[in-house]
Design an enzyme around this catalytic site. Structure first.
Site, PDB file in Angstrom:
ATOM      1  N   HIS A   1      10.790  -2.619  11.135  1.00 40.47           N
ATOM      2  CA  HIS A   1       9.632  -1.736  11.005  1.00 40.47           C
ATOM      3  C   HIS A   1      10.099  -0.287  11.171  1.00 40.47           C
ATOM      4  O   HIS A   1       9.738   0.414  12.110  1.00 40.47           O
ATOM      5  CB  HIS A   1       8.600  -2.113  12.084  1.00 40.47           C
ATOM      6  CG  HIS A   1       7.316  -1.380  11.985  1.00 40.47           C
ATOM      7  ND1 HIS A   1       7.017  -0.281  12.766  1.00 40.47           N
ATOM      8  CD2 HIS A   1       6.247  -1.576  11.182  1.00 40.47           C
ATOM      9  CE1 HIS A   1       5.813   0.145  12.441  1.00 40.47           C
ATOM     10  NE2 HIS A   1       5.321  -0.601  11.490  1.00 40.47           N
TER      11      HIS A   1
ATOM     12  N   GLU B   1      -3.838  -8.218  11.529  1.00 41.23           N
ATOM     13  CA  GLU B   1      -3.116  -9.379  10.994  1.00 41.23           C
ATOM     14  C   GLU B   1      -3.878 -10.662  11.325  1.00 41.23           C
ATOM     15  O   GLU B   1      -4.021 -11.545  10.486  1.00 41.23           O
ATOM     16  CB  GLU B   1      -1.695  -9.433  11.564  1.00 41.23           C
ATOM     17  CG  GLU B   1      -0.774  -8.319  11.081  1.00 41.23           C
ATOM     18  CD  GLU B   1      -0.900  -7.008  11.859  1.00 41.23           C
ATOM     19  OE1 GLU B   1      -1.801  -6.913  12.723  1.00 41.23           O
ATOM     20  OE2 GLU B   1      -0.112  -6.087  11.591  1.00 41.23           O
TER      21      GLU B   1
ATOM     22  N   ASP C   1       5.548   0.434   2.547  1.00 40.57           N
ATOM     23  CA  ASP C   1       6.567   1.144   1.754  1.00 40.57           C
ATOM     24  C   ASP C   1       7.685   1.769   2.588  1.00 40.57           C
ATOM     25  O   ASP C   1       8.672   2.233   2.031  1.00 40.57           O
ATOM     26  CB  ASP C   1       5.917   2.189   0.812  1.00 40.57           C
ATOM     27  CG  ASP C   1       5.158   3.269   1.554  1.00 40.57           C
ATOM     28  OD1 ASP C   1       5.152   3.277   2.795  1.00 40.57           O
ATOM     29  OD2 ASP C   1       4.543   4.120   0.869  1.00 40.57           O
ATOM     30  N   ASP C   2       7.553   1.757   3.916  1.00 37.77           N
ATOM     31  CA  ASP C   2       8.568   2.442   4.723  1.00 37.77           C
ATOM     32  C   ASP C   2       9.482   1.498   5.507  1.00 37.77           C
ATOM     33  O   ASP C   2      10.433   1.950   6.144  1.00 37.77           O
ATOM     34  CB  ASP C   2       7.895   3.436   5.682  1.00 37.77           C
ATOM     35  CG  ASP C   2       6.848   2.776   6.568  1.00 37.77           C
ATOM     36  OD1 ASP C   2       6.420   1.645   6.252  1.00 37.77           O
ATOM     37  OD2 ASP C   2       6.451   3.399   7.575  1.00 37.77           O
TER      38      ASP C   2
ATOM     39  N   ARG D   1      -3.838   1.262   8.895  1.00 40.22           N
ATOM     40  CA  ARG D   1      -3.565   1.897   7.594  1.00 40.22           C
ATOM     41  C   ARG D   1      -3.271   0.836   6.530  1.00 40.22           C
ATOM     42  O   ARG D   1      -2.681  -0.199   6.844  1.00 40.22           O
ATOM     43  CB  ARG D   1      -2.360   2.846   7.714  1.00 40.22           C
ATOM     44  CG  ARG D   1      -2.620   4.070   8.531  1.00 40.22           C
ATOM     45  CD  ARG D   1      -1.335   4.592   9.140  1.00 40.22           C
ATOM     46  NE  ARG D   1      -0.728   3.593  10.009  1.00 40.22           N
ATOM     47  CZ  ARG D   1      -1.063   3.412  11.284  1.00 40.22           C
ATOM     48  NH1 ARG D   1      -1.940   4.191  11.838  1.00 40.22           N
ATOM     49  NH2 ARG D   1      -0.499   2.462  12.005  1.00 40.22           N
TER      50      ARG D   1
ATOM     51  N   ARG E   1      10.394   3.711  10.378  1.00 38.91           N
ATOM     52  CA  ARG E   1       9.405   4.722  10.032  1.00 38.91           C
ATOM     53  C   ARG E   1      10.168   5.976   9.627  1.00 38.91           C
ATOM     54  O   ARG E   1      11.194   6.317  10.225  1.00 38.91           O
ATOM     55  CB  ARG E   1       8.474   5.010  11.204  1.00 38.91           C
ATOM     56  CG  ARG E   1       7.849   3.708  11.759  1.00 38.91           C
ATOM     57  CD  ARG E   1       6.685   3.969  12.686  1.00 38.91           C
ATOM     58  NE  ARG E   1       5.544   4.475  11.956  1.00 38.91           N
ATOM     59  CZ  ARG E   1       4.823   5.522  12.341  1.00 38.91           C
ATOM     60  NH1 ARG E   1       5.141   6.192  13.413  1.00 38.91           N
ATOM     61  NH2 ARG E   1       3.791   5.907  11.618  1.00 38.91           N
TER      62      ARG E   1
ATOM     63  N   PRO F   1       0.849  -1.184   0.000  1.00 38.00           N
ATOM     64  CA  PRO F   1       0.000   0.000   0.000  1.00 38.00           C
ATOM     65  C   PRO F   1       0.893   1.244   0.000  1.00 38.00           C
ATOM     66  O   PRO F   1       1.956   1.225   0.619  1.00 38.00           O
ATOM     67  CB  PRO F   1      -0.767  -0.083   1.329  1.00 38.00           C
ATOM     68  CG  PRO F   1      -0.307  -1.337   2.009  1.00 38.00           C
ATOM     69  CD  PRO F   1       0.943  -1.789   1.339  1.00 38.00           C
ATOM     70  N   THR F   2       0.457   2.284  -0.667  1.00 38.52           N
ATOM     71  CA  THR F   2       1.261   3.517  -0.653  1.00 38.52           C
ATOM     72  C   THR F   2       0.345   4.722  -0.819  1.00 38.52           C
ATOM     73  O   THR F   2      -0.742   4.606  -1.390  1.00 38.52           O
ATOM     74  CB  THR F   2       2.357   3.481  -1.740  1.00 38.52           C
ATOM     75  OG1 THR F   2       3.231   4.599  -1.578  1.00 38.52           O
ATOM     76  CG2 THR F   2       1.787   3.493  -3.160  1.00 38.52           C
ATOM     77  N   TYR F   3       0.775   5.863  -0.291  1.00 43.01           N
ATOM     78  CA  TYR F   3      -0.049   7.068  -0.411  1.00 43.01           C
ATOM     79  C   TYR F   3       0.827   8.291  -0.655  1.00 43.01           C
ATOM     80  O   TYR F   3       2.025   8.283  -0.317  1.00 43.01           O
ATOM     81  CB  TYR F   3      -0.946   7.255   0.825  1.00 43.01           C
ATOM     82  CG  TYR F   3      -0.210   7.619   2.095  1.00 43.01           C
ATOM     83  CD1 TYR F   3       0.626   6.696   2.737  1.00 43.01           C
ATOM     84  CD2 TYR F   3      -0.360   8.873   2.671  1.00 43.01           C
ATOM     85  CE1 TYR F   3       1.282   7.015   3.903  1.00 43.01           C
ATOM     86  CE2 TYR F   3       0.301   9.205   3.844  1.00 43.01           C
ATOM     87  CZ  TYR F   3       1.119   8.274   4.454  1.00 43.01           C
ATOM     88  OH  TYR F   3       1.782   8.589   5.619  1.00 43.01           O
TER      89      TYR F   3
HETATM   90  N1  UDP Z   1      -0.764   3.907   3.962  1.00 39.05           N
HETATM   91  C1  UDP Z   1      -1.799   4.157   3.083  1.00 39.05           C
HETATM   92  N2  UDP Z   1      -2.659   5.195   3.345  1.00 39.05           N
HETATM   93  C2  UDP Z   1      -2.541   5.985   4.462  1.00 39.05           C
HETATM   94  C3  UDP Z   1      -1.498   5.702   5.359  1.00 39.05           C
HETATM   95  C4  UDP Z   1      -0.626   4.659   5.087  1.00 39.05           C
HETATM   96  O1  UDP Z   1      -1.927   3.499   2.068  1.00 39.05           O
HETATM   97  O2  UDP Z   1      -3.360   6.905   4.645  1.00 39.05           O
HETATM   98  C5  UDP Z   1       0.160   2.807   3.660  1.00 39.05           C
HETATM   99  C6  UDP Z   1       1.637   3.181   3.843  1.00 39.05           C
HETATM  100  O3  UDP Z   1       2.173   3.696   2.644  1.00 39.05           O
HETATM  101  C7  UDP Z   1       2.271   1.879   4.262  1.00 39.05           C
HETATM  102  C8  UDP Z   1       1.146   1.149   4.978  1.00 39.05           C
HETATM  103  O4  UDP Z   1      -0.084   1.767   4.561  1.00 39.05           O
HETATM  104  O5  UDP Z   1       2.691   1.119   3.148  1.00 39.05           O
HETATM  105  C9  UDP Z   1       1.257   1.268   6.503  1.00 39.05           C
HETATM  106  O6  UDP Z   1       1.268   2.623   6.864  1.00 39.05           O
HETATM  107  P1  UDP Z   1       2.337   3.227   7.885  1.00 39.05           P
HETATM  108  O7  UDP Z   1       3.700   2.839   7.468  1.00 39.05           O
HETATM  109  O8  UDP Z   1       2.065   4.677   8.046  1.00 39.05           O
HETATM  110  O9  UDP Z   1       1.927   2.448   9.194  1.00 39.05           O
HETATM  111  P2  UDP Z   1       2.787   2.135  10.480  1.00 39.05           P
HETATM  112  O10 UDP Z   1       4.206   1.963  10.089  1.00 39.05           O
HETATM  113  O11 UDP Z   1       2.604   3.301  11.364  1.00 39.05           O
HETATM  114  O12 UDP Z   1       2.197   0.897  11.013  1.00 39.05           O
HETATM  115 MN    MN Z   2       5.261   1.920   8.479  1.00 39.35          MN
END
Ligand code: UDP
Ligand code: MN
Length: 322
Positions: free
Chosen positions: A295, A268, A182-183, A151, A297, A77-79
């Site tokens: 993980h 999950e 993606d992060d 997310r 960020r 997923p990506t935004y």
């Molecule tokens: N993401 C998304 N829409 C959003 C926020 C996040 O598609 O509004 C995607 C983001 O690019 C990533 C995944 O969902 O690939 C998880 O998001 P994030 O890394 O912010 O979550 P965390 O690391 O805090 O669990």
């Molecule tokens: Mn993340």
């Protein structure tokens, strides 16, 4: 008497001529003929044709057959945000080192963006580009703590939908499905660990849940519990980056999906419940003793100076893609 003499003469003449002919033939036997020129061009033609045959064989020769590898389908997923292209660049350049990987990128948007479209076209990866917007009421609002709402849920489900509609569920559907945000940071070794997953394989994830790492605890080759700082009683207290499922399992369980309404930390589990039991989990990364994914960020970049310059009409060129 006269006739006898004549016959004798004819006989001698015949004998002499034959003998001379035989001597002439013997003299020329084995002698090189005057056709060397002709032979050379013939030789050259033959060697030229042989050369051509060789090169044609080279062209038609198939690549040395690689051992068959199951495809790893990575759903990301990506935004849109300032660091998006940087995240995608890092991710794609990791994936370029992974053989037989198919990247399913799902944008959180009502349409495919130009940035991601162009990026993927030039990525050098096998990819599928999808999009689906997160409904407004499910979206994290500015200032919300990031644990408030899950997310990427709709996007991962969209990736699953694509797989189910586009990959044939037969015996040949050998592959693995992995959800890669993606992060995060991924070791190349991780992909080889997951490649031969039968049902669901698992491993630790570094820097997650307020811990150095979280992950399954293995005893005698089986997962017996989970090392986590929070609600270890959850069905699968695993991070999204900590498991992969076989493609076959995904295709044969078309109802399995992520529930965006599940309580925090249960997303999950909402997917894995019904697919597998704890006893069936396949521990990877040296019996879950190695951290091969983190993980991480990414800090949100501050734009204070950019905004100040923009106020003066001196902001960075908006045509330059960042
Ligand atoms: N993401 C998304 N829409 C959003 C926020 C996040 O598609 O509004 C995607 C983001 O690019 C990533 C995944 O969902 O690939 C998880 O998001 P994030 O890394 O912010 O979550 P965390 O690391 O805090 O669990
Ligand atoms: Mn993340």
């Amino acid at each position: 008497m006269r006739l006898r003499f004549k016959l004798k003469t004819v006989f001698i003449l015949y004998f002499t001529v034959s003998l001379l002919g035989l001597i002439y033939a013997l003299m020329h036997l084995g002698q090189h003929c005057e056709c060397s020129e002709h032979d050379m061009t013939k030789d050259r033609t033959i060697s030229r044709l042989l050369g051509k045959l060789h090169s044609l064989q080279g062209h038609t020769k198939k690549e040395p057959t690689k051992p068959h590898l199951p495809t790893i389908y990575v759903i990301t997923p990506t935004y849109a945000r300032l660091v998006q292209k940087a995240e995608l660049t890092r991710l794609s350049q990791t994936f370029l080192h992974v053989p037989q990987l198919h990247w399913i990128v799902v944008e959180d948007s009502s349409q495919r963006t130009d940035l991601v479209s162009h990026f993927l076209e030039h990525s050098g990866l096998v990819f599928t580009h999808l999009h689906i917007p997160t409904p407004q009421d499910r979206k994290l609002q500015e200032g919300d703590p990031n644990w408030l709402k899950p997310r990427g849920v709709e996007q991962r489900n969209e990736g699953l939908r694509w797989l189910r509609e586009n990959i044939w569920a037969g015996e040949t559907a050998e592959g693995v499905v992995y959800f890669a945000d993606d992060d995060n940071t991924y070791s190349l070794q991780l992909f080889e660990e997951m490649r031969w997953t039968q049902r669901v394989s698992v491993w630790p994830v570094g820097l997650v849940g307020g811990m150095r790492y979280e992950g399954p605890v293995v005893e005698q080759g089986r997962v017996v519990r989970f090392h986590t700082g929070w609600r270890p009683s959850r069905p699968f207290p695993l991070d999204m980056a900590g498991f992969a499922t076989s493609l076959r399992l995904v295709l044969r369980n078309p109802e399995a999906r992520f529930d965006g309404n599940s309580p925090m930390g249960f997303v999950e589990s909402s997917f894995l419940q019904g697919l597998v039991t704890m006893e069936e989990l396949e521990p990877k990364a040296e019996m879950c003793t190695k951290v091969l994914v983190w993980h991480t960020r990414t800090e949100k970049p501050k734009m204070k100076r950019e905004e100040a310059l923009q106020a003066q009409g001196l902001g960075s060129d908006s045509k330059v893609e960042v």
